[in-house]
Design a protein around this motif. Structure first.
Motif, PDB file in Angstrom:
ATOM      1  N   TYR A   1       0.834  -1.288  -0.253  1.00  0.00           N
ATOM      2  CA  TYR A   1      -0.015  -0.110   0.008  1.00  0.00           C
ATOM      3  C   TYR A   1       1.028   1.219  -0.054  1.00  0.00           C
ATOM      4  CZ  TYR A   1      -3.943  -3.230   1.486  1.00  0.00           C
ATOM      5  OH  TYR A   1      -4.629  -4.311   1.764  1.00  0.00           O
ATOM      6  N   THR A   2       1.806   1.275   0.797  1.00  0.00           N
ATOM      7  CA  THR A   2       2.554   2.455   1.178  1.00  0.00           C
ATOM      8  C   THR A   2       4.054   2.372   0.014  1.00  0.00           C
ATOM      9  OG1 THR A   2       2.100   2.032   3.314  1.00  0.00           O
ATOM     10  CG2 THR A   2       3.511   3.972   2.716  1.00  0.00           C
TER      11      THR A   2
ATOM     12  N   SER B   1      -6.224  -5.299   7.025  1.00  0.00           N
ATOM     13  CA  SER B   1      -5.627  -4.944   5.510  1.00  0.00           C
ATOM     14  C   SER B   1      -6.744  -4.416   4.590  1.00  0.00           C
ATOM     15  CB  SER B   1      -5.153  -6.289   4.941  1.00  0.00           C
ATOM     16  OG  SER B   1      -4.681  -6.146   3.720  1.00  0.00           O
TER      17      SER B   1
ATOM     18  N   ARG C   1      -7.046  -0.781   3.244  1.00  0.00           N
ATOM     19  CA  ARG C   1      -6.996  -0.411   1.703  1.00  0.00           C
ATOM     20  C   ARG C   1      -8.258   0.306   1.145  1.00  0.00           C
ATOM     21  NH1 ARG C   1      -7.728   0.407  -2.552  1.00  0.00           N
ATOM     22  NH2 ARG C   1      -7.046  -0.809  -4.593  1.00  0.00           N
TER      23      ARG C   1
ATOM     24  N   GLY D   1      -5.866   4.807   3.816  1.00  0.00           N
ATOM     25  CA  GLY D   1      -5.329   4.025   2.760  1.00  0.00           C
ATOM     26  C   GLY D   1      -4.989   4.607   1.545  1.00  0.00           C
TER      27      GLY D   1
ATOM     28  N   LEU E   1      -1.865   4.974  -0.679  1.00  0.00           N
ATOM     29  CA  LEU E   1      -1.493   4.456  -1.997  1.00  0.00           C
ATOM     30  C   LEU E   1      -1.056   5.715  -2.854  1.00  0.00           C
ATOM     31  CD1 LEU E   1      -4.772   2.873  -2.795  1.00  0.00           C
ATOM     32  CD2 LEU E   1      -2.773   1.921  -2.117  1.00  0.00           C
TER      33      LEU E   1
ATOM     34  N   GLY F   1      -0.079  -4.775  -2.789  1.00  0.00           N
ATOM     35  CA  GLY F   1      -1.159  -3.744  -2.875  1.00  0.00           C
ATOM     36  C   GLY F   1      -2.433  -4.290  -3.084  1.00  0.00           C
TER      37      GLY F   1
END
Ligand SMILES: Nc1ncnc2c1ncn2[C@@H]1O[C@H](COP(=O)(O)OP(=O)(O)OP(=O)(O)O)[C@@H](O)[C@H]1O
Ligand SMILES: [Mg+2]
Lengths: 248, 324
Positions: free
Chosen positions: B56-57, B178, B182, B187, B191, B260
């Motif tokens: 994600y990051t 999670s 997301r 989130g 992203l 991701g």
């Protein structure tokens, strides 16, 4: 005054990118910023929005000294910008890109509201059909509009536009000019860097001219077009300005 | 089916996958299957956690096992020396890992790309070296649980059973975490950082705190997994707690399933473990398994850089909306 720039100087090593730049910007205007390549226009934007810290001088935004503050601080306070070299969030959809602006900028929207703002702004910029496409799949003209959409979605008080017309064809330019006007009519103050003279002369209430990091002129489009220094430094052909003013 | 349900398809798919793995040994009444399922679930939990940071990051941590090991040590210590129960020990392990992540984050999350990855390897080695010399944790020989500890749970058999259920629970929690990350506003900021950190900052994402929270969130569950893993294991020592290999395997799992995405690391971890078990029993490949992980990673990066789920998303744009 929504923005005051006072004696700003920015150096990159030995290179003096900005020297003692000072100007005030009243609310609700469109301010044009012109000058030859490498004059320091983009650098000035980067100093205003906190990407670079100036060596000297102050930036006062909405009455607060924001010199050296981080870009996200300024964004939340009401500043938004586009990038001359587009920076789409490639793997996110066009809508998500715009939602980032709405969520984290001055609007501070939650996800639901951000989605609504995004759809409205995408409509305004003619990107609605692309809302679900990945940002990386857009062409350059569309990416420019996406930059603009993200910035507008943050509902800023001051919008910095860095060459949003560059690389667009005449009909795309015409529609972008319309959009800029529409944004201003929403009460958003705008500074726009532009090389497309006819557009900037038409849109701006006032124009600043930068040359080698110094402000060499400031005035209405007419005054600028007839300014000796500006013609020498930038416009070149003295008749060019006149023709531009007439929109030829 | 309602639109709302469809919208959360990937959550149901993910929870369903975890449940299937968790129920399999219970339905088959087989202790050996339970061991296998425990290993798979812990891999799923670790990979899904790291995915918050890596997927994600966009920050690749090569030393993520440090949180598993550190949480494991702290949990073990609270049971062995302080006499806490497994629940409290698990909490302690999670909090210890979170605190460690917070402090490390402040120090190294300003580094980008390869520099950050290198720093994480260095940190894992540094923590290992520290614990190697830390007498309360038993130094290089580590600690061994007094067998009597299991009595409180009705004997070792029951303790093992309990630990398995806890593992199923943790894996379900990490899946929900999670998914929440997301699909949340937080989130979306992560992203944006992954795609272009400077642009994210200009758009108003408070990147230092967002990254630090992502790091903390990615560390909590591994710390808890470490605590129950070593409770079950009965002994802990630096070599077992901080294997660099596990860090690398976590990355392979995420890449295999799809960085991701929510479902990707779950499928990747399960698939990788299945393959690894197969290789382990095959005499030919037994000694080559790490080399094979390496080759696998190379092949993924070269041919399906987005992993299985990422590939599906790319190949079939229609599924993109709900397969995340
Ligand atoms: N990060 C940087 N490091 C070093 N030099 C820089 C940096 N950014 C800009 N410069 C230099 O500062 C000067 C001003 O650049 P800037 O990008 O502000 O010009 P500009 O007026 O926007 O030009 P253009 O019309 O080509 O966009 C240039 O000489 C440029 O090379
Ligand atoms: Mg520029």
């Amino acid at each position: 005054m929504i923005l005051q720039v006072q004696g700003v100087t920015k150096r990159f090593g030995g290179l003096q990118a900005l020297t003692q730049v000072t100007f005030d910007l009243p609310e609700g205007q469109i301010l044009g910023l012109i000058g030859p390549n490498g004059a320091g226009k983009t650098t000035l934007f980067n100093v205003i929005d906190g990407v670079y810290k100036p060596e000297e001088g102050r930036v006062i935004f909405l009455g607060e000294d924001v010199t050296g503050k981080k870009p996200y601080y300024l964004a939340k306070k009401g500043l938004a910008r586009t990038h001359q070299i587009v920076r789409p969030l490639n793997e996110l959809s066009v809508r998500e890109n715009v939602m980032v602006g709405a969520c984290f900028g001055h609007a501070g929207a939650n996800l639901n509201t951000a989605a609504k703002i995004a759809d409205e702004v995408l409509d305004l910029l003619g990107l609605a059909p692309k809302a679900n496409a990945l940002a990386g799949s857009l062409n350059v003209a569309q990416k420019k509009r996406l930059e603009m959409a993200r910035a507008i979605a943050s509902q800023p008080k001051l919008l910095l536009l860095d060459e949003v017309l560059a690389g667009l064809n005449p009909s795309e330019i015409a529609s972008m000019v319309k959009t800029v006007r529409a944004v201003r009519d929403r009460g958003i103050t705008i500074i726009m860097i532009e090389h497309v003279m006819s557009a900037i002369m038409n849109l701006s209430d006032r124009i600043l001219v930068l040359d080698f990091g110094k402000l060499i002129a400031e005035g209405t489009p007419e005054e600028i077009a007839n300014n000796e220094k500006v013609i020498q430094a930038y416009l070149g052909d003295p008749k060019l300005a006149e023709r531009l003013m007439k929109g030829e | 089916m309602s639109k709302k349900f469809f919208q959360h398809t990937s959550l149901w798919l993910s929870l369903g996958t975890v449940l299937v793995i968790g129920l399999w040994p219970i339905v088959t009444h087989n202790a050996l299957n339970r061991e296998t399922a425990f290993t798979v679930l812990s891999a799923v939990a670790l990979a899904s956690s790291l995915n918050i940071l890596l997927g994600y990051t966009g920050y690749v941590s090569f030393g993520h096992v440090v949180f598993f090991g550190f949480g494991g040590y702290v949990g073990f210590y609270t049971i062995n020396v302080l006499g806490w129960n497994i629940w409290m020990a698990m909490l302690a392990g999670g909090i210890a890992a979170a605190l460690l992540a917070y402090l490390l984050g402040v120090a190294i999350l300003r580094l980008r790309g390869a520099y950050f990855a290198l720093a994480t390897i260095g940190i894992n080695e540094a923590v290992r070296a520290f614990i190697n010399n830390f007498a309360p944790f038993g130094g290089p020989t580590g600690m061994t649980l007094n067998f009597k500890v299991y009595k409180a749970y009705g004997g070792a058999m029951h303790a093992l059973q309990l630990v398995f259920y806890i593992m199923v629970g943790l894996t379900l929690i990490v899946t929900i975490l999670s998914y929440w990350v997301r699909t949340s506003k937080f989130g979306l900021g992560l992203l944006a950082i992954r795609e272009d950190e400077d642009a994210a900052e200009v758009m108003g994402v408070i990147t230092p705190s967002a990254k630090n929270w992502a790091f903390v969130l990615s560390a909590i569950i591994p710390g808890m997994v470490g605590a129950i893993f070593f409770f079950k294991n009965g002994t802990i020592e630096p070599g077992l707690a901080f294997p660099l290999r596990t860090s690398i395997e976590m990355i392979v799992m995420i890449m295999l399933g799809g960085q991701g995405t929510v479902l990707g690391p779950i499928l990747g971890a399960a698939g990788y473990q299945a393959m690894r078990d197969y290789l382990l029993v095959s005499p030919l490949f037994k000694n080559l398994q790490l080399a094979i992980s390496g080759i696998l990673l190379l092949l993924i990066v070269l041919f399906i850089p987005r992993g299985l789920v990422g590939w599906l998303r790319q190949r079939y744009p229609k599924v993109r909306r709900w397969l995340i």
